[in-house]
Design a protein around this motif. Structure first.
Motif, mmCIF file in Angstrom:
data_model
loop_
_atom_site.group_PDB
_atom_site.id
_atom_site.type_symbol
_atom_site.label_atom_id
_atom_site.label_comp_id
_atom_site.label_asym_id
_atom_site.label_seq_id
_atom_site.Cartn_x
_atom_site.Cartn_y
_atom_site.Cartn_z
ATOM 1 N N ALA A 48 -58.648 54.834 91.188
ATOM 2 C CA ALA A 48 -58.320 55.684 92.547
ATOM 3 C C ALA A 48 -59.465 55.266 93.672
ATOM 4 O O ALA A 48 -59.341 55.865 94.654
ATOM 5 C CB ALA A 48 -58.747 56.911 92.135
ATOM 6 N N GLY A 49 -60.432 54.737 93.319
ATOM 7 C CA GLY A 49 -61.424 54.141 94.280
ATOM 8 C C GLY A 49 -62.587 55.263 94.657
ATOM 9 O O GLY A 49 -63.178 55.293 95.402
ATOM 10 N N LEU A 50 -62.793 56.157 93.703
ATOM 11 C CA LEU A 50 -63.837 57.046 93.669
ATOM 12 C C LEU A 50 -65.135 56.409 93.097
ATOM 13 O O LEU A 50 -66.049 56.939 93.128
ATOM 14 C CB LEU A 50 -63.506 58.213 92.790
ATOM 15 C CG LEU A 50 -62.299 59.086 93.314
ATOM 16 C CD1 LEU A 50 -61.749 59.992 92.377
ATOM 17 C CD2 LEU A 50 -62.749 59.793 94.891
ATOM 18 N N GLU A 51 -64.857 55.405 92.296
ATOM 19 C CA GLU A 51 -66.158 54.581 91.952
ATOM 20 C C GLU A 51 -65.730 53.224 92.168
ATOM 21 O O GLU A 51 -64.553 52.664 92.408
ATOM 22 C CB GLU A 51 -66.094 54.404 90.248
ATOM 23 C CG GLU A 51 -66.407 55.823 89.821
ATOM 24 C CD GLU A 51 -68.033 56.531 89.782
ATOM 25 O OE1 GLU A 51 -68.759 55.503 90.162
ATOM 26 O OE2 GLU A 51 -68.226 57.574 89.546
ATOM 27 N N PRO A 69 -60.851 51.997 100.502
ATOM 28 C CA PRO A 69 -61.130 53.302 100.332
ATOM 29 C C PRO A 69 -59.881 54.106 99.744
ATOM 30 O O PRO A 69 -58.760 53.907 99.620
ATOM 31 C CB PRO A 69 -61.162 53.625 101.917
ATOM 32 C CG PRO A 69 -60.785 52.805 102.749
ATOM 33 C CD PRO A 69 -60.721 51.544 102.108
ATOM 34 N N THR A 70 -60.426 55.280 99.016
ATOM 35 C CA THR A 70 -59.418 55.872 98.238
ATOM 36 C C THR A 70 -58.042 56.334 99.042
ATOM 37 O O THR A 70 -57.061 56.125 98.662
ATOM 38 C CB THR A 70 -59.963 57.246 97.917
ATOM 39 O OG1 THR A 70 -61.237 56.834 96.961
ATOM 40 C CG2 THR A 70 -59.122 58.024 97.057
ATOM 41 N N ASN A 74 -52.689 54.505 98.336
ATOM 42 C CA ASN A 74 -51.264 55.241 98.117
ATOM 43 C C ASN A 74 -51.271 55.397 96.420
ATOM 44 O O ASN A 74 -50.130 55.036 96.029
ATOM 45 C CB ASN A 74 -50.219 54.105 98.380
ATOM 46 C CG ASN A 74 -48.951 54.719 98.537
ATOM 47 O OD1 ASN A 74 -48.935 55.878 98.535
ATOM 48 N ND2 ASN A 74 -48.033 53.899 98.836
ATOM 49 N N LEU A 75 -52.464 55.969 96.152
ATOM 50 C CA LEU A 75 -52.248 56.477 94.581
ATOM 51 C C LEU A 75 -52.641 58.123 94.644
ATOM 52 O O LEU A 75 -53.406 58.440 95.547
ATOM 53 C CB LEU A 75 -53.528 55.857 93.784
ATOM 54 C CG LEU A 75 -53.561 54.351 93.704
ATOM 55 C CD1 LEU A 75 -54.977 53.821 93.163
ATOM 56 C CD2 LEU A 75 -52.285 53.675 92.818
ATOM 57 N N GLY A 76 -51.945 58.720 93.680
ATOM 58 C CA GLY A 76 -52.322 60.292 93.639
ATOM 59 C C GLY A 76 -53.106 60.323 92.787
ATOM 60 O O GLY A 76 -53.261 59.754 91.568
ATOM 61 N N PHE A 77 -54.199 61.524 92.570
ATOM 62 C CA PHE A 77 -54.970 61.861 91.657
ATOM 63 C C PHE A 77 -55.130 63.260 91.152
ATOM 64 O O PHE A 77 -55.201 63.997 92.111
ATOM 65 C CB PHE A 77 -56.588 61.378 92.055
ATOM 66 C CG PHE A 77 -57.225 61.197 90.894
ATOM 67 C CD1 PHE A 77 -57.150 61.445 89.665
ATOM 68 C CD2 PHE A 77 -58.711 60.832 91.229
ATOM 69 C CE1 PHE A 77 -57.852 61.444 88.620
ATOM 70 C CE2 PHE A 77 -59.797 60.708 90.425
ATOM 71 C CZ PHE A 77 -59.306 61.081 88.932
ATOM 72 N N VAL A 78 -54.387 63.556 90.316
ATOM 73 C CA VAL A 78 -54.538 65.019 89.698
ATOM 74 C C VAL A 78 -55.549 65.254 88.818
ATOM 75 O O VAL A 78 -55.568 64.663 87.545
ATOM 76 C CB VAL A 78 -53.221 65.466 88.944
ATOM 77 C CG1 VAL A 78 -52.929 67.079 88.702
ATOM 78 C CG2 VAL A 78 -52.027 65.110 90.051
ATOM 79 N N GLN A 79 -56.466 65.987 89.284
ATOM 80 C CA GLN A 79 -57.992 66.189 88.479
ATOM 81 C C GLN A 79 -57.619 67.533 87.671
ATOM 82 O O GLN A 79 -57.000 68.653 87.995
ATOM 83 C CB GLN A 79 -59.175 66.441 89.477
ATOM 84 C CG GLN A 79 -59.060 65.602 90.512
ATOM 85 C CD GLN A 79 -60.581 65.140 90.791
ATOM 86 O OE1 GLN A 79 -61.424 65.251 90.153
ATOM 87 N NE2 GLN A 79 -60.623 64.725 92.172
#
Ligand SMILES: Nc1ncnc2c1ncn2[C@@H]1O[C@H](COP(=O)(O)OP(=O)(O)OP(=O)(O)O)[C@@H](O)[C@H]1O
Length: 366
Positions: A48-51, A69-70, A74-79
Protein backbone atom coordinates in the motif's frame (compact mmCIF):
# COMPACT_ATOMS: atom_id res chain seq x y z
CA UNK A 1 -0.72 -7.73 -12.26
CA UNK A 2 1.05 -6.84 -9.02
CA UNK A 3 4.63 -8.11 -8.74
CA UNK A 4 6.92 -8.19 -5.73
CA UNK A 5 10.58 -9.02 -6.28
CA UNK A 6 12.90 -9.71 -3.35
CA UNK A 7 10.92 -7.31 -1.16
CA UNK A 8 12.63 -6.91 2.21
CA UNK A 9 11.81 -4.83 5.27
CA UNK A 10 13.47 -4.96 8.69
CA UNK A 11 12.61 -3.16 11.92
CA UNK A 12 15.62 -2.47 14.17
CA UNK A 13 17.67 -4.97 12.18
CA UNK A 14 15.10 -7.78 12.49
CA UNK A 15 13.53 -8.77 9.14
CA UNK A 16 9.73 -8.52 9.16
CA UNK A 17 9.54 -9.31 5.42
CA UNK A 18 12.43 -11.30 4.01
CA UNK A 19 13.15 -11.38 0.25
CA UNK A 20 9.53 -12.03 -0.76
CA UNK A 21 8.80 -12.86 -4.42
CA UNK A 22 5.13 -12.86 -5.32
CA UNK A 23 2.99 -12.36 -8.41
CA UNK A 24 -0.65 -11.41 -7.86
CA UNK A 25 -2.80 -11.93 -10.94
CA UNK A 26 -5.73 -9.80 -12.05
CA UNK A 27 -9.18 -10.81 -10.86
CA UNK A 28 -8.19 -13.27 -8.15
CA UNK A 29 -8.95 -13.71 -4.47
CA UNK A 30 -5.76 -14.23 -2.49
CA UNK A 31 -5.76 -15.02 1.19
CA UNK A 32 -2.67 -14.48 3.30
CA UNK A 33 -2.40 -16.72 6.37
CA UNK A 34 0.26 -16.54 9.04
CA UNK A 35 0.61 -16.50 12.82
CA UNK A 36 0.77 -13.28 14.80
CA UNK A 37 3.99 -11.41 14.05
CA UNK A 38 4.69 -13.31 10.80
CA UNK A 39 4.66 -10.06 8.79
CA UNK A 40 1.16 -10.08 7.25
CA UNK A 41 0.31 -6.44 8.01
CA UNK A 42 3.82 -5.32 7.07
CA UNK A 43 3.49 -6.98 3.67
CA UNK A 44 0.15 -5.22 3.05
CA UNK A 45 1.54 -1.91 4.25
CA UNK A 46 4.54 -2.24 1.92
CA UNK A 47 2.23 -2.92 -1.02
CA UNK A 48 0.00 0.00 0.00
CA UNK A 49 2.99 2.34 0.39
CA UNK A 50 2.47 2.88 4.11
CA UNK A 51 5.92 1.39 4.71
CA UNK A 52 8.94 1.68 2.43
CA UNK A 53 10.95 -1.41 1.38
CA UNK A 54 14.60 -1.61 2.45
CA UNK A 55 15.27 -3.39 -0.84
CA UNK A 56 13.40 -5.09 -3.68
CA UNK A 57 10.76 -3.78 -6.06
CA UNK A 58 6.98 -3.61 -6.29
CA UNK A 59 5.30 -3.04 -9.65
CA UNK A 60 1.70 -2.73 -10.75
CA UNK A 61 0.91 -3.55 -14.38
CA UNK A 62 4.58 -3.12 -15.25
CA UNK A 63 4.94 0.29 -13.56
CA UNK A 64 7.46 0.45 -10.70
CA UNK A 65 5.56 1.75 -7.66
CA UNK A 66 8.17 0.81 -5.03
CA UNK A 67 8.55 4.43 -3.91
CA UNK A 68 5.25 5.90 -5.15
CA UNK A 69 3.13 7.65 -2.52
CA UNK A 70 0.12 5.69 -1.30
CA UNK A 71 -2.50 7.88 -3.00
CA UNK A 72 -0.89 7.39 -6.42
CA UNK A 73 -0.84 3.58 -6.30
CA UNK A 74 -4.45 2.94 -7.27
CA UNK A 75 -4.77 0.36 -4.53
CA UNK A 76 -7.52 0.19 -1.93
CA UNK A 77 -6.84 -0.62 1.72
CA UNK A 78 -9.59 -1.79 4.08
CA UNK A 79 -8.28 -1.74 7.63
CA UNK A 80 -9.64 -3.73 10.52
CA UNK A 81 -10.43 -0.52 12.41
CA UNK A 82 -12.72 0.57 9.51
CA UNK A 83 -11.30 4.13 9.43
CA UNK A 84 -14.74 5.75 8.89
CA UNK A 85 -15.61 9.41 9.51
CA UNK A 86 -17.89 9.37 12.57
CA UNK A 87 -19.43 12.79 11.85
CA UNK A 88 -20.68 11.67 8.42
CA UNK A 89 -23.52 9.37 7.46
CA UNK A 90 -23.02 6.19 5.46
CA UNK A 91 -23.70 7.83 2.10
CA UNK A 92 -21.20 10.65 2.70
CA UNK A 93 -18.53 8.26 3.95
CA UNK A 94 -18.74 6.35 0.67
CA UNK A 95 -19.11 9.50 -1.45
CA UNK A 96 -15.99 10.94 0.17
CA UNK A 97 -13.84 8.28 -1.44
CA UNK A 98 -15.31 9.03 -4.84
CA UNK A 99 -15.12 12.83 -4.63
CA UNK A 100 -11.56 12.77 -3.32
CA UNK A 101 -9.98 9.90 -5.20
CA UNK A 102 -6.71 10.78 -6.93
CA UNK A 103 -7.59 9.28 -10.32
CA UNK A 104 -10.53 11.02 -11.92
CA UNK A 105 -12.41 12.39 -8.87
CA UNK A 106 -16.15 12.75 -9.49
CA UNK A 107 -17.72 16.11 -8.77
CA UNK A 108 -21.05 15.84 -10.59
CA UNK A 109 -23.46 15.18 -7.73
CA UNK A 110 -25.93 13.08 -9.74
CA UNK A 111 -23.05 10.84 -10.83
CA UNK A 112 -21.79 10.60 -7.22
CA UNK A 113 -25.34 9.76 -6.16
CA UNK A 114 -25.67 7.04 -8.79
CA UNK A 115 -22.33 5.39 -8.02
CA UNK A 116 -22.66 5.53 -4.24
CA UNK A 117 -26.16 4.03 -4.40
CA UNK A 118 -24.96 1.25 -6.69
CA UNK A 119 -22.11 0.48 -4.29
CA UNK A 120 -24.36 0.54 -1.20
CA UNK A 121 -26.67 -1.81 -3.04
CA UNK A 122 -23.79 -4.17 -3.79
CA UNK A 123 -22.70 -4.35 -0.16
CA UNK A 124 -26.28 -4.69 1.10
CA UNK A 125 -26.63 -1.26 2.71
CA UNK A 126 -29.06 0.48 0.37
CA UNK A 127 -31.49 1.18 3.23
CA UNK A 128 -28.89 2.73 5.52
CA UNK A 129 -27.42 5.59 3.46
CA UNK A 130 -28.61 8.29 5.87
CA UNK A 131 -27.59 6.46 9.06
CA UNK A 132 -24.65 7.94 11.02
CA UNK A 133 -21.80 5.43 11.20
CA UNK A 134 -21.85 5.46 15.02
CA UNK A 135 -25.28 3.81 14.82
CA UNK A 136 -24.10 0.81 12.80
CA UNK A 137 -23.19 -2.72 13.85
CA UNK A 138 -19.65 -4.01 13.33
CA UNK A 139 -20.65 -5.91 10.20
CA UNK A 140 -22.37 -2.84 8.74
CA UNK A 141 -19.33 -0.66 9.45
CA UNK A 142 -17.17 -3.24 7.73
CA UNK A 143 -19.39 -3.03 4.64
CA UNK A 144 -19.23 0.80 4.62
CA UNK A 145 -15.46 0.60 4.84
CA UNK A 146 -15.40 -1.86 1.95
CA UNK A 147 -17.83 0.26 -0.11
CA UNK A 148 -15.78 3.38 0.48
CA UNK A 149 -12.68 1.66 -0.83
CA UNK A 150 -14.29 -0.18 -3.74
CA UNK A 151 -16.11 2.90 -5.04
CA UNK A 152 -12.70 4.34 -5.94
CA UNK A 153 -12.25 1.42 -8.39
CA UNK A 154 -8.82 0.26 -7.17
CA UNK A 155 -6.95 -2.34 -9.22
CA UNK A 156 -6.17 -4.32 -6.09
CA UNK A 157 -8.03 -4.17 -2.79
CA UNK A 158 -5.98 -5.01 0.31
CA UNK A 159 -8.01 -6.21 3.29
CA UNK A 160 -6.37 -6.46 6.71
CA UNK A 161 -8.31 -8.97 8.84
CA UNK A 162 -11.62 -7.67 7.44
CA UNK A 163 -13.71 -10.15 9.41
CA UNK A 164 -11.62 -10.05 12.59
CA UNK A 165 -14.05 -7.97 14.63
CA UNK A 166 -17.20 -9.86 13.62
CA UNK A 167 -18.95 -12.61 15.56
CA UNK A 168 -18.94 -16.14 14.17
CA UNK A 169 -22.35 -15.95 12.45
CA UNK A 170 -21.71 -12.67 10.75
CA UNK A 171 -18.25 -13.79 9.81
CA UNK A 172 -19.65 -16.75 7.95
CA UNK A 173 -22.18 -14.58 6.08
CA UNK A 174 -19.59 -11.96 5.18
CA UNK A 175 -17.29 -14.73 3.91
CA UNK A 176 -19.82 -15.55 1.22
CA UNK A 177 -20.65 -11.91 0.54
CA UNK A 178 -17.05 -10.77 0.16
CA UNK A 179 -16.53 -13.40 -2.52
CA UNK A 180 -19.70 -12.33 -4.32
CA UNK A 181 -18.79 -8.64 -4.18
CA UNK A 182 -15.33 -9.37 -5.52
CA UNK A 183 -16.68 -11.48 -8.35
CA UNK A 184 -19.25 -8.80 -9.27
CA UNK A 185 -16.52 -6.16 -9.58
CA UNK A 186 -13.69 -8.33 -10.94
CA UNK A 187 -11.20 -6.57 -8.67
CA UNK A 188 -8.27 -8.47 -7.10
CA UNK A 189 -8.58 -9.00 -3.34
CA UNK A 190 -5.66 -9.69 -1.04
CA UNK A 191 -7.18 -10.69 2.28
CA UNK A 192 -5.04 -11.07 5.41
CA UNK A 193 -6.21 -13.40 8.13
CA UNK A 194 -4.87 -15.32 11.09
CA UNK A 195 -7.77 -17.79 10.78
CA UNK A 196 -7.04 -20.96 8.81
CA UNK A 197 -10.69 -21.75 8.05
CA UNK A 198 -11.20 -18.29 6.57
CA UNK A 199 -8.03 -18.54 4.47
CA UNK A 200 -8.99 -21.98 3.18
CA UNK A 201 -12.60 -21.05 2.45
CA UNK A 202 -12.12 -17.75 0.68
CA UNK A 203 -9.07 -17.70 -1.53
CA UNK A 204 -8.56 -18.81 -5.11
CA UNK A 205 -4.97 -19.00 -3.93
CA UNK A 206 -3.55 -18.95 -0.47
CA UNK A 207 -0.23 -17.53 0.72
CA UNK A 208 1.27 -18.90 3.92
CA UNK A 209 3.73 -16.59 5.64
CA UNK A 210 6.02 -17.28 8.59
CA UNK A 211 8.87 -15.15 9.95
CA UNK A 212 8.53 -12.84 6.95
CA UNK A 213 9.01 -15.63 4.39
CA UNK A 214 6.53 -17.25 2.03
CA UNK A 215 6.24 -20.92 2.89
CA UNK A 216 3.67 -21.81 0.25
CA UNK A 217 1.58 -20.13 -2.44
CA UNK A 218 -1.04 -22.49 -3.86
CA UNK A 219 -4.79 -23.14 -4.16
CA UNK A 220 -6.28 -23.79 -0.70
CA UNK A 221 -7.00 -27.48 -1.35
CA UNK A 222 -3.32 -28.02 -2.24
CA UNK A 223 -2.18 -26.21 0.89
CA UNK A 224 -4.56 -28.37 2.91
CA UNK A 225 -3.74 -31.73 1.31
CA UNK A 226 -0.07 -31.17 0.46
CA UNK A 227 1.49 -28.62 2.80
CA UNK A 228 5.02 -27.93 1.56
CA UNK A 229 6.38 -27.39 5.05
CA UNK A 230 5.61 -28.75 8.50
CA UNK A 231 4.88 -25.18 9.66
CA UNK A 232 2.15 -24.95 6.98
CA UNK A 233 0.72 -28.25 8.20
CA UNK A 234 0.59 -26.73 11.69
CA UNK A 235 -1.11 -23.53 10.52
CA UNK A 236 -3.90 -25.33 8.66
CA UNK A 237 -4.61 -27.09 11.95
CA UNK A 238 -5.72 -30.35 10.37
CA UNK A 239 -2.74 -32.64 11.00
CA UNK A 240 -1.35 -34.77 13.79
CA UNK A 241 2.36 -34.07 13.65
CA UNK A 242 4.82 -36.51 15.20
CA UNK A 243 8.36 -35.31 15.75
CA UNK A 244 11.18 -37.85 15.81
CA UNK A 245 13.82 -39.65 13.78
CA UNK A 246 13.92 -41.59 10.55
CA UNK A 247 16.16 -44.62 10.23
CA UNK A 248 16.38 -47.03 7.27
CA UNK A 249 13.08 -45.91 5.72
CA UNK A 250 11.10 -46.00 8.97
CA UNK A 251 9.92 -43.22 11.27
CA UNK A 252 10.58 -44.28 14.86
CA UNK A 253 7.64 -43.62 17.15
CA UNK A 254 8.17 -45.10 20.62
CA UNK A 255 8.56 -48.83 19.93
CA UNK A 256 6.82 -48.64 16.53
CA UNK A 257 8.44 -48.25 13.11
CA UNK A 258 6.15 -46.32 10.76
CA UNK A 259 6.89 -46.80 7.05
CA UNK A 260 8.67 -43.70 5.68
CA UNK A 261 10.22 -44.86 2.40
CA UNK A 262 12.11 -42.04 0.72
CA UNK A 263 12.61 -39.99 3.90
CA UNK A 264 16.32 -39.39 4.65
CA UNK A 265 17.80 -40.69 7.90
CA UNK A 266 17.91 -38.21 10.76
CA UNK A 267 15.46 -35.82 12.40
CA UNK A 268 12.06 -35.66 10.73
CA UNK A 269 8.34 -35.07 11.08
CA UNK A 270 5.50 -37.45 10.26
CA UNK A 271 2.02 -36.04 9.66
CA UNK A 272 -1.39 -37.62 9.30
CA UNK A 273 -4.59 -35.63 8.83
CA UNK A 274 -7.18 -35.72 11.62
CA UNK A 275 -9.80 -37.03 9.19
CA UNK A 276 -7.50 -39.76 7.82
CA UNK A 277 -7.19 -41.56 11.17
CA UNK A 278 -9.60 -44.03 12.80
CA UNK A 279 -10.13 -45.18 16.40
CA UNK A 280 -10.41 -48.91 17.16
CA UNK A 281 -11.92 -50.15 20.38
CA UNK A 282 -12.97 -53.75 20.27
CA UNK A 283 -12.08 -53.99 16.58
CA UNK A 284 -8.84 -54.68 14.75
CA UNK A 285 -7.15 -52.14 12.45
CA UNK A 286 -7.46 -53.22 8.81
CA UNK A 287 -4.63 -55.12 7.11
CA UNK A 288 -1.85 -52.82 5.90
CA UNK A 289 -2.84 -49.99 8.23
CA UNK A 290 -0.38 -48.34 10.59
CA UNK A 291 -1.64 -48.65 14.17
CA UNK A 292 -0.49 -47.16 17.46
CA UNK A 293 -1.80 -47.67 20.99
CA UNK A 294 -3.50 -44.62 22.51
CA UNK A 295 -5.52 -43.49 25.50
CA UNK A 296 -8.86 -41.76 24.97
CA UNK A 297 -9.03 -38.27 26.52
CA UNK A 298 -12.20 -36.47 25.41
CA UNK A 299 -14.50 -35.65 22.50
CA UNK A 300 -15.96 -32.51 20.98
CA UNK A 301 -19.19 -32.43 18.98
CA UNK A 302 -19.37 -29.86 16.14
CA UNK A 303 -22.69 -30.38 14.36
CA UNK A 304 -21.90 -32.75 11.53
CA UNK A 305 -18.48 -33.70 12.89
CA UNK A 306 -16.91 -35.24 15.96
CA UNK A 307 -13.40 -34.51 17.18
CA UNK A 308 -11.82 -37.12 19.43
CA UNK A 309 -8.74 -36.30 21.47
CA UNK A 310 -6.37 -39.09 22.47
CA UNK A 311 -2.87 -39.37 23.86
CA UNK A 312 -0.18 -41.58 22.34
CA UNK A 313 2.06 -43.45 24.76
CA UNK A 314 4.85 -40.89 24.36
CA UNK A 315 2.42 -38.16 25.48
CA UNK A 316 1.67 -36.69 22.02
CA UNK A 317 -1.94 -35.47 21.71
CA UNK A 318 -3.60 -37.18 18.73
CA UNK A 319 -6.82 -35.94 17.12
CA UNK A 320 -9.31 -37.93 15.07
CA UNK A 321 -12.09 -36.23 13.10
CA UNK A 322 -15.13 -38.23 11.97
CA UNK A 323 -18.17 -37.16 10.01
CA UNK A 324 -21.59 -38.24 11.21
CA UNK A 325 -22.68 -38.76 7.61
CA UNK A 326 -20.07 -41.53 7.31
CA UNK A 327 -20.35 -43.30 10.65
CA UNK A 328 -22.02 -43.28 14.05
CA UNK A 329 -20.24 -41.49 16.88
CA UNK A 330 -18.31 -43.59 19.38
CA UNK A 331 -18.45 -42.82 23.07
CA UNK A 332 -15.53 -43.87 25.23
CA UNK A 333 -14.71 -43.18 28.87
CA UNK A 334 -11.68 -40.98 29.49
CA UNK A 335 -8.71 -43.26 30.11
CA UNK A 336 -9.95 -46.07 27.82
CA UNK A 337 -7.12 -47.82 25.99
CA UNK A 338 -7.65 -48.17 22.25
CA UNK A 339 -5.76 -48.06 18.94
CA UNK A 340 -5.52 -45.33 16.31
CA UNK A 341 -4.80 -46.36 12.75
CA UNK A 342 -4.44 -44.94 9.27
CA UNK A 343 -3.45 -45.90 5.76
CA UNK A 344 0.31 -45.19 5.54
CA UNK A 345 -0.20 -43.91 1.99
CA UNK A 346 -1.98 -40.90 3.52
CA UNK A 347 0.97 -39.92 5.72
CA UNK A 348 3.25 -36.99 4.84
CA UNK A 349 6.94 -36.84 5.67
CA UNK A 350 8.97 -33.73 6.41
CA UNK A 351 12.76 -33.50 6.73
CA UNK A 352 14.86 -31.85 9.43
CA UNK A 353 14.50 -28.47 7.65
CA UNK A 354 10.70 -28.81 7.84
CA UNK A 355 10.23 -29.17 4.07
CA UNK A 356 7.97 -31.95 2.82
CA UNK A 357 9.85 -34.86 1.28
CA UNK A 358 8.96 -34.81 -2.40
CA UNK A 359 7.56 -31.25 -2.37
CA UNK A 360 8.58 -29.01 -5.27
CA UNK A 361 10.98 -26.18 -4.44
CA UNK A 362 9.09 -23.07 -3.26
CA UNK A 363 7.79 -21.14 -6.23
CA UNK A 364 6.64 -17.87 -4.66
CA UNK A 365 6.39 -16.12 -8.00
CA UNK A 366 4.10 -18.77 -9.49
N1 LIG B 1 6.53 -0.11 13.12
C1 LIG B 1 7.18 -1.16 13.62
N2 LIG B 1 8.27 -1.00 14.39
C2 LIG B 1 8.96 -2.06 14.90
N3 LIG B 1 8.62 -3.35 14.67
C3 LIG B 1 7.52 -3.57 13.91
C4 LIG B 1 6.76 -2.50 13.35
N4 LIG B 1 5.72 -3.03 12.64
C5 LIG B 1 5.85 -4.38 12.75
N5 LIG B 1 6.94 -4.70 13.51
C6 LIG B 1 7.40 -6.07 13.82
O1 LIG B 1 7.47 -6.78 12.61
C7 LIG B 1 6.99 -8.12 12.77
C8 LIG B 1 5.80 -8.37 11.83
O2 LIG B 1 4.70 -7.59 12.28
P1 LIG B 1 3.30 -7.58 11.53
O3 LIG B 1 2.43 -6.58 12.23
O4 LIG B 1 3.52 -7.41 10.09
O5 LIG B 1 2.80 -9.06 11.83
P2 LIG B 1 1.35 -9.68 11.60
O6 LIG B 1 1.57 -11.02 10.99
O7 LIG B 1 0.47 -8.73 10.87
O8 LIG B 1 0.85 -9.87 13.11
P3 LIG B 1 -0.64 -9.79 13.72
O9 LIG B 1 -1.40 -10.96 13.16
O10 LIG B 1 -0.38 -9.94 15.20
O11 LIG B 1 -1.22 -8.46 13.33
C9 LIG B 1 6.64 -8.26 14.24
O12 LIG B 1 7.73 -8.82 14.90
C10 LIG B 1 6.42 -6.83 14.69
O13 LIG B 1 6.72 -6.67 16.06
Amino acid sequence: MLELRRVTKAFAGVPAIDAVDLTIHDDEYLTLLGPSGSGKSTLLRLIAGLEVCDSGTISLDGEDITYSPTHLRNLGFVQQSYGLFPHMNVFDNVAFGLRHRTHNPIEDSSEVDRRVKAMLDLVGLSELGQRMVGQLSGGQKQRVSLARTLVTEPKVCLLDEPLGALDANLRERMTVELRKIREALGVTFMHVTGNEDEALAMGDRMIVLDHGRLLQVAPPDMVYREPDNVAVARFVNAYNILEGRVSDGAFLQDDARLPAAGAPDGKGYYAIRHDAATIHHGSEPPEGAVALPATFVTEEFLGSRFFYFLRLDDGTVFEVERHLSREDPIHLEAGTRCMVSWDPRNALHFGADGNRIGAPAMKGAA
